[in-house]
Design a protein around this motif. Sequence first.
Motif, PDB file in Angstrom:
ATOM      1  N   ASP A  64      16.404  17.492  -3.348  1.00  0.00           N
ATOM      2  CA  ASP A  64      15.882  18.123  -4.548  1.00  0.00           C
ATOM      3  C   ASP A  64      14.706  17.315  -5.076  1.00  0.00           C
ATOM      4  O   ASP A  64      14.724  16.082  -5.054  1.00  0.00           O
ATOM      5  N   GLY A  69       8.512  23.329  -2.866  1.00  0.00           N
ATOM      6  CA  GLY A  69       7.864  24.478  -3.481  1.00  0.00           C
ATOM      7  C   GLY A  69       6.360  24.332  -3.571  1.00  0.00           C
ATOM      8  O   GLY A  69       5.607  25.272  -3.274  1.00  0.00           O
ATOM      9  N   ARG A 180      11.126  16.733 -15.321  1.00  0.00           N
ATOM     10  CA  ARG A 180      11.670  18.078 -15.511  1.00  0.00           C
ATOM     11  C   ARG A 180      12.473  18.174 -16.807  1.00  0.00           C
ATOM     12  O   ARG A 180      12.435  19.194 -17.500  1.00  0.00           O
ATOM     13  N   ARG A 186       8.988  22.848 -16.849  1.00  0.00           N
ATOM     14  CA  ARG A 186       9.667  22.470 -15.600  1.00  0.00           C
ATOM     15  C   ARG A 186      11.181  22.497 -15.720  1.00  0.00           C
ATOM     16  O   ARG A 186      11.873  22.326 -14.721  1.00  0.00           O
ATOM     17  N   TRP A 188      13.249  24.770 -16.002  1.00  0.00           N
ATOM     18  CA  TRP A 188      13.908  25.808 -15.201  1.00  0.00           C
ATOM     19  C   TRP A 188      14.205  25.320 -13.782  1.00  0.00           C
ATOM     20  O   TRP A 188      15.074  25.867 -13.095  1.00  0.00           O
ATOM     21  N   LYS A 189      13.484  24.269 -13.348  1.00  0.00           N
ATOM     22  CA  LYS A 189      13.700  23.727 -12.007  1.00  0.00           C
ATOM     23  C   LYS A 189      14.951  22.869 -11.907  1.00  0.00           C
ATOM     24  O   LYS A 189      15.369  22.500 -10.813  1.00  0.00           O
ATOM     25  N   ASP A 194      21.463  20.329  -9.144  1.00  0.00           N
ATOM     26  CA  ASP A 194      20.480  19.255  -8.947  1.00  0.00           C
ATOM     27  C   ASP A 194      21.010  17.933  -9.509  1.00  0.00           C
ATOM     28  O   ASP A 194      20.880  16.882  -8.880  1.00  0.00           O
TER      29      ASP A 194
END
Length: 280
Positions: A64, A69, A180, A186, A188-189, A194
């Motif tokens: 992760d 992406g 994040r 960020r 939402w990532k 994670d």
Amino acid sequence: MHEIEQVMLADKPDADPPDPGAVKKLKRKNYERELRKLQVKLCHLQDWVKRTGARIIIVFEGRDAAGKGGTIKAITERVSPRVFRVVALPAPTDRQKTQIFIQRYIEHFPAAGEIVIFDRSWYNRAGVERVMGFCNETEYRRFLDLCPRIERFIVDGGTQLIKFWLEVGKQEQKRRFLARIEDPLRQWKLSAMDLESYGRWYEFSKARDAMFAATDTDDAPWNVVRSDDKRRARLNCIARLIHLIPFKEQKREAVILPKRSKDKAYDDALRKKHFVPERY
């Protein structure tokens, strides 16, 4: 010896990665200049794939926050989504859980003239499912045994299979996770999964090593890209991809714009009626 073997033998198992401060970051100006050159080559690759009917699968795996992406976006942002298709499957449905494990991925495989990019793939079984206990020991061992044979079948059928693993260091992953948490664009990532995986760094390291040992084959070797510097990782990944596909630049015919028809008293009032108000 495959490239992956060279990488894994260079470091002791489960050794801490180098301090990211020692990684020289690539300047944005240099990155954008080199990226444009590579994206032009990707456009030539696209023409070749369409003309020859080639079928190519690209698999992206990694921890992760490894940068999968962003790398995929750099590959696809200047090419047609009808040729470069990105597949990022959600968790399997109850029905899919009863299927042959790789079945839900096979239905997304490329037809002639297509490149399919898997943002995570059937290797979920050797990674997150193994570490998080979503599959049992028998299912895991069966996957490691069958996977090389399935990939040989794919390659023998005329589909080129390219596998990338993005390798991010422990400290750099932590920095990205904190970014994040703090950035609303960020957040939402960042998922509960994670966070759980973050605490299991060494369990994922062992699963990665076992996966490499079982699935790094002549038919489908792994390509490891260090990704502590995202810009360098994207460039290195695209350059490697271009190197692995034996395409030739296709000649294009000269394009001349035709003349437009005359307006013949065309009334533009109806179209203007639907314009969105300009607020900026």
